[in-house]
Enzyme design. Sequence first.
Site, short mmCIF file in Angstrom:
data_model
loop_
_atom_site.label_atom_id
_atom_site.label_comp_id
_atom_site.label_asym_id
_atom_site.label_seq_id
_atom_site.Cartn_x
_atom_site.Cartn_y
_atom_site.Cartn_z
CE1 TYR A 53 -4.15 -1.57 -0.35
CE2 TYR A 53 -3.13 -3.19 1.11
CZ TYR A 53 -4.14 -2.83 0.23
OH TYR A 53 -5.12 -3.74 -0.10
CD GLN A 88 -16.72 -1.86 -7.39
OE1 GLN A 88 -16.52 -3.03 -7.16
NE2 GLN A 88 -17.11 -1.42 -8.57
CG HIS A 106 -14.24 -1.68 -2.07
ND1 HIS A 106 -14.14 -2.21 -3.34
CD2 HIS A 106 -15.33 -2.27 -1.50
CE1 HIS A 106 -15.13 -3.09 -3.53
NE2 HIS A 106 -15.86 -3.13 -2.44
CB CYS A 133 -2.76 4.65 17.60
SG CYS A 133 -4.33 5.55 17.56
CB CYS A 136 -5.73 4.45 21.62
SG CYS A 136 -5.09 3.23 20.47
CG ASN A 199 -16.44 -2.64 -18.76
OD1 ASN A 199 -15.45 -3.02 -19.37
ND2 ASN A 199 -16.60 -2.87 -17.46
CB ALA A 217 -13.76 5.46 -18.67
P1 NAD Z 1 -11.66 -4.75 -12.02
O1 NAD Z 1 -10.18 -4.59 -12.12
O2 NAD Z 1 -12.19 -6.03 -11.55
O3 NAD Z 1 -12.33 -4.47 -13.44
C1 NAD Z 1 -12.04 -3.33 -14.19
C2 NAD Z 1 -13.10 -3.17 -15.27
O4 NAD Z 1 -12.84 -1.96 -15.96
C3 NAD Z 1 -13.11 -4.28 -16.32
O5 NAD Z 1 -14.44 -4.71 -16.53
C4 NAD Z 1 -12.54 -3.61 -17.58
O6 NAD Z 1 -13.13 -4.11 -18.78
C5 NAD Z 1 -12.92 -2.17 -17.36
N1 NAD Z 1 -12.00 -1.20 -17.97
C6 NAD Z 1 -10.64 -1.25 -18.03
N2 NAD Z 1 -10.14 -0.16 -18.63
C7 NAD Z 1 -11.21 0.63 -18.95
C8 NAD Z 1 -11.35 1.90 -19.58
N3 NAD Z 1 -10.28 2.60 -20.01
N4 NAD Z 1 -12.60 2.39 -19.75
C9 NAD Z 1 -13.70 1.70 -19.33
N5 NAD Z 1 -13.62 0.49 -18.73
C10 NAD Z 1 -12.39 -0.03 -18.53
O7 NAD Z 1 -12.15 -3.55 -11.11
P2 NAD Z 1 -13.36 -3.43 -10.07
O8 NAD Z 1 -14.59 -3.97 -10.64
O9 NAD Z 1 -13.31 -2.02 -9.61
O10 NAD Z 1 -12.95 -4.37 -8.84
C11 NAD Z 1 -11.63 -4.34 -8.39
C12 NAD Z 1 -11.36 -4.09 -6.93
O11 NAD Z 1 -9.97 -3.72 -6.90
C13 NAD Z 1 -12.07 -2.93 -6.31
O12 NAD Z 1 -12.56 -3.36 -5.11
C14 NAD Z 1 -11.00 -1.85 -6.03
O13 NAD Z 1 -11.03 -1.44 -4.69
C15 NAD Z 1 -9.68 -2.51 -6.26
N6 NAD Z 1 -8.78 -1.72 -7.16
C16 NAD Z 1 -8.79 -0.35 -7.08
C17 NAD Z 1 -8.00 0.42 -7.92
C18 NAD Z 1 -8.04 1.94 -7.79
O14 NAD Z 1 -8.40 2.46 -6.73
N7 NAD Z 1 -7.71 2.72 -8.85
C19 NAD Z 1 -7.18 -0.21 -8.88
C20 NAD Z 1 -7.18 -1.64 -8.95
C21 NAD Z 1 -8.00 -2.36 -8.07
ZN ZN Z 2 -5.72 3.84 18.31
#
Ligand code: NAD
Ligand code: ZN
Length: 229
Positions: A53, A88, A106, A133, A136, A199, A217
């Site tokens: 992270y 998410q 998330h 922390c 605490c 998507n 997107a």
């Molecule tokens: P996922 O990785 O499972 O799916 C990503 C989706 O986005 C796919 O369906 C793909 O086809 C689509 N996609 C990819 N590029 C695209 C674009 N340029 N335009 C439109 N669509 C596009 O992601 P999810 O469903 O969000 O689940 C993943 C989990 O992983 C989440 O819980 C999230 O917290 C975590 N995550 C977060 C990040 C972030 O915060 N940026 C990055 C990776 C994973």
């Molecule tokens: Zn604490």
Amino acid sequence: MKNIFILTGAGISAESGLKTFRDAGGLWEGHKVEDVATPGAFAVDPELVHHFYNMRREQLATVEPNAAHAALARLQEHFGEHLTLVTQNVDDLHERAGCRDVIHMHGELLKKRCASCEVVSPCTGSLTYDCVCANCGSEGRMRPHIVWFGEIPFFMDEIQEKLIEADVFIAIGTSGVVYPAAGFAEVAKHHGAKTIEVNLDGTEQSPLFDEHIIGKASETVPMLVERLR
Ligand code: NAD
Ligand code: ZN
């Protein structure tokens, strides 16, 4: 005014340079999800999880929101409280594009939480196991404010209420395999919402949507936003 519910996933941030993980063969930046994003992984190897992270946080500082994030900020300006934005994503690109009141179901990379007192605080630098922390005084109890696999997402009551009120439900860049978010389209549709999926491709949830907008997107979301405004 209509109520609009938007759910975003990793796909909306992909063009900013943050990798989605389903597309990369189930790996998140080279790591198996179960090694870095579960409570079990943190219990076994907290330093590896912190390192993962810390790297995500460093990377986040090098990327910028894209045209899709910016378009959603314009949509929010227009619809105000009639727009609910649930993400998410753990990045802050919606906020940096100008969105307010983003519901991070998330969690957020830029926050940490004490597992003893549950107090949430900002986290812009690195987190380590020996972090104390400030609230605490516990040592070794600080964790990323992230919902790991197997944990319950945040704000579920509020989200459920907004899903029921929604006239339009839009899922952007989410694979529809991570529950409970993957079930939101069905709830909204059941309560009368029109459903739109944005998507690169079809997903497991595609049959539930009334309309499909296929493409990047950064190109499709600005067009959709113009139409909705
Ligand atoms: P996922 O990785 O499972 O799916 C990503 C989706 O986005 C796919 O369906 C793909 O086809 C689509 N996609 C990819 N590029 C695209 C674009 N340029 N335009 C439109 N669509 C596009 O992601 P999810 O469903 O969000 O689940 C993943 C989990 O992983 C989440 O819980 C999230 O917290 C975590 N995550 C977060 C990040 C972030 O915060 N940026 C990055 C990776 C994973
Ligand atoms: Zn604490």
